[in-house]
Design a protein around this motif. Sequence first.
Motif: not given
Length: 505
Positions: A112-132
């Motif tokens: 996923v792509r994480y936006d540090p300003m909004t602290k939300k997952v947004v569309s775009g090039t992945p810069n984060a990995v979410k694991v459940t």
Amino acid sequence: MRLRNLLSAVSAKAFKRGGFRANEAGGITTLSLFGVLGCCMIAGVAVDVSNLYRNKEHLTLTADAAAFAGIVKLAQTNSTTQAQAAVAAAIEKNMPVKTFGKVTTATDVQMVRYDPMTKKVVSGTPNAVKVTVRRDDSVGNPIKTGLLRLAGFDEFETSVSSVAYYGQPGRCQSSDGIYAKGQVTITSGNWIGPSYCVHSQTAVWLPQQNTFAAGSGVSMPSLVACKGKCVNSANPGIEAAKFEMNLNLPKVGDHIATVVAAMTTATSDLKTQVFTNKPLGTNLNTLATTKILKNSDVNKLVRGSVVNLTATQYNDLMFTTNGLLPSGLVYNVDCKNNGNGPATSISIGGSKNRKNSGLASTTIETVKGVVVIADCSFDVGPYARVDNSVMISTRVSSSSAINSEEGAIVGDPAKNCNLDRKVYVLTQSGFSVNSNFTASNVAMVANGNINVAANSSSSQVEHKGTSFHAEGSIQIPANHTFNSCAEDATKLLPNLRTFKYVMPS
């Protein structure tokens, strides 16, 4: 269910004997059963809930380890497939299927792509990995209870998610910014745009009226070093932009040495990355004409080949090509003389120290699609055009090794944030450049100080996609606008990005 059947049987037998009111025999036994049930409930809560928390802690550790393994692999390879494999390996290591059963579904691992300003997952090039990871009915693997089964609780279901992020430090989203170990001075009338950050490990000095847009950032280890200027009355917008951060900035000298080694070796991952958009030129025969290479050697040249030459041969090549270096090559220039003065520099574009007297004074000299490494200084004149190139001075000096005059055009003058036109200038010494030199898509990396000269007019100078990294101090004059471009993932820049766990909202 079995407990309820037992109680019903006891009650029926008692009524057959005349009811509880007529016959009190067995009353203690019935009360004892309720007492046993209560004890089982208490013991079940203690044992089974403890087991639930133990399993949840194990799930948390597994999710964290898997997310971290995934983001490290994604940062190293930029491959989501390899990142997925790293996550799977980490989960198997921490919770083997043979022991714990299946703990993930097909959608539980996400790039996923994480936006540090909004602290939300947004569309775009992945810069984060979410694991459940989970223990529930969706994977057929809930946590079985023990004593709580007597109360009708046969199992617990639980899941844990972890998100590991790799990006710029603090609130910064872009690789564009001003970073120094020494003091950063931004005089007045400057504009710091969204996602653009200013950081000093010493202090950021902002005398007055520098405007910080929403989403920008200014940081230092202690805001006390701001000396009362980190207030909106002195610098509008700074109160929302300021934050304390102790950033472990890489050693610039070591970084430059690493880049030089990667560019001068036959093959390297960094060289492959750098030359992706630098095709081999069609005027390679001029290398033989100037007697830099033999014809047989010219025929062996491939994209990224290293051409060793002297400063005199460099000037001859510029003259023979009418100021257009053959592209797609690494030029390793040996200046021999390591003293001071004009003899220890090469010139581009009619500088006052121009070495190539054969060219007319107004001839445009173009450095495009190449890497130029020299153990001397660069004098960049008003007729220089530098585009999609890397310039490196390995000269170590107390004075500036990169000097430019008004009129030099470096990077993308159209300010279109085109990373294919970006110029990287690295020096083991310092910079002394005019304001237009840093206009757009330019990265300056100095193992010394960076000084940007004031604009010759009072008009605002716009910078887009410009970054500064200094081992020493950085001086920015008045009336400059700094805006960020797309994130630059190249390893030509000192790595400021960090790994961290985040909690998207």
